[in-house]
Design an enzyme around this catalytic site. Structure first.
Site, short mmCIF file in Angstrom:
data_model
loop_
_atom_site.label_atom_id
_atom_site.label_comp_id
_atom_site.label_asym_id
_atom_site.label_seq_id
_atom_site.Cartn_x
_atom_site.Cartn_y
_atom_site.Cartn_z
N SER A 201 0.81 -1.22 0.00
CA SER A 201 0.00 0.00 0.00
C SER A 201 0.84 1.26 0.00
O SER A 201 0.43 2.30 -0.52
CB SER A 201 -0.96 0.00 1.19
OG SER A 201 -0.28 -0.18 2.40
N HIS A 253 1.41 4.53 4.36
CA HIS A 253 0.63 5.25 3.37
C HIS A 253 1.18 6.67 3.18
O HIS A 253 1.40 7.12 2.06
CB HIS A 253 -0.83 5.34 3.81
CG HIS A 253 -1.51 4.01 3.89
ND1 HIS A 253 -2.80 3.86 4.34
CD2 HIS A 253 -1.08 2.76 3.59
CE1 HIS A 253 -3.14 2.58 4.32
NE2 HIS A 253 -2.10 1.90 3.86
#
Length: 346
Positions: A201, A253
């Site tokens: 991610s 992230h």
């Protein structure tokens, strides 16, 4: 007759420009609509600006992630290690044999144990810093906690990555993907010490960040600039909001997004239209620089910030510094306590 930059910018076709989207851990958002440019009637516009690369690197990344997950399940061998502890019948989908999943109370994402992930290269602060296993900053982005985790990330990679690779080529998108993944791992290691982290991610957020900076650095080619910007910002905020749920590594992230955002200014700037059309210009036509002045400025500023950021973050990490000591409120980027959950052990 020479054609000016402004004329060319107003004659670009919709197929010549576009942006994609992305997702990450537990993302449920789809790709935003593509910004639409104006129609083109120039001969060189269709040839020089609508060229597309064949996407092969992103599909290879998808295959590699799937293969690594299968290997992780094979190494995990749930039935064997449960039998060694004299526990039976707890593995999920036992018909898969040694590929069966850990009990849902241990791993609700249908995947291997944390011990297996750690053995195969998951990100863990003590091993990266104390045992000097810096390679985990890279290997962790190829591991996934379960089928659900893997599926969400690979769907996101397909939707975003293929479109970007077709527009900008495999080299630039590959560099953004890998460096964004490492950037996310570095920031995660600085702030998280009591758990392991895996997943692509951070790299996916890097692709999303590069899409945003690509929109800024190539601002003049878009006709619906505000719509494209608002769509991207909405997707970014939704994905970051998901990251404040427990057990989601939002530091990966954020680190991946910032890295990709800076790399987008460096790698995804498009030349001026007059530069691309120079072979069609009469001799003696004065040509400007390949890129606009603000693109050069953003390129230089982003390069300096990227290098400085990596140097400072890596020095802090391998000196054993805790990022939370320098940013007290940053813990809320990963988990916000509510009446439904607490963040003390996160």
């Amino acid at each position: 007759m020479a054609v000016g930059d402004d004329d060319l910018e107003n004659r670009m076709s919709a197929k010549d420009r576009g942006i994609g989207s992305r997702g990450g851990d537990r993302n449920r958002t789809g790709p935003p609509p593509l910004p639409v440019a104006l129609s083109s009637s120039t001969e060189f516009g269709d040839n020089a600006l609508s060229s597309r690369w064949t996407s092969w690197l992103v599909p290879m990344f998808v295959v590699a992630n799937v293969v690594v997950f299968v290997v992780a399940m094979f190494v995990n061998n749930c039935p064997k290690h449960f039998e060694s502890h004299r526990l039976r019948g707890h593995c999920v989908a036992r018909f898969l044999g040694r590929l069966s999943f850990e009990p849902l109370r241990t791993n609700p994402l249908f995947g291997p144990s944390s011990h297996t992930l750690e053995k195969l290269g998951a990100l863990e602060w003590s091993k990266v810093v104390e045992k000097k296993e810096g390679w985990r900053l890279l290997t962790c982005i190829w591991l996934h906690a379960g089928v659900i985790h893997l599926g969400a990330n690979m769907l996101s990679l397909i939707f975003i990555g293929i479109r970007l690779e077709q527009q900008f080529g495999f080299v630039r998108i590959g560099v953004i993907y890998l460096f964004s993944g490492i950037g996310g791992s570095v920031l995660s290691s600085l702030f998280i010490r009591n758990s392991i982290s895996v997943g692509a991610s951070g790299a996916l957020f890097g692709l999303l960040g590069s899409m945003l900076s690509e929109l800024f650095t190539n601002w003049t080619i878009y006709s619906n600039k505000i719509a494209a910007l608002l769509t991207l910002l909405f997707v970014i905020l939704i994905n970051l909001a998901i990251g404040i749920l427990p057990h989601v590594d939002n530091f990966a992230h954020v680190g991946g997004f910032v890295t990709g955002f800076l790399l987008g200014f460096i790698l995804l700037a498009r030349p001026q239209f007059k530069w691309l059309a120079r072979v069609h210009m009469p001799q003696g036509t004065p040509l400007r620089y390949k890129y606009k002045p603000y693109q050069y400025l953003l390129w230089l500023l982003s390069l300096v910030l990227l290098i400085a950021g990596f140097v400072v973050a890596l020095l802090m990490l391998f000196r054993g510094e805790n990022g939370n000591d320098h940013c007290r409120w940053c813990r809320y980027l990963r988990c916000v306590p509510t009446s439904s959950w607490r963040c003390d052990d996160i």
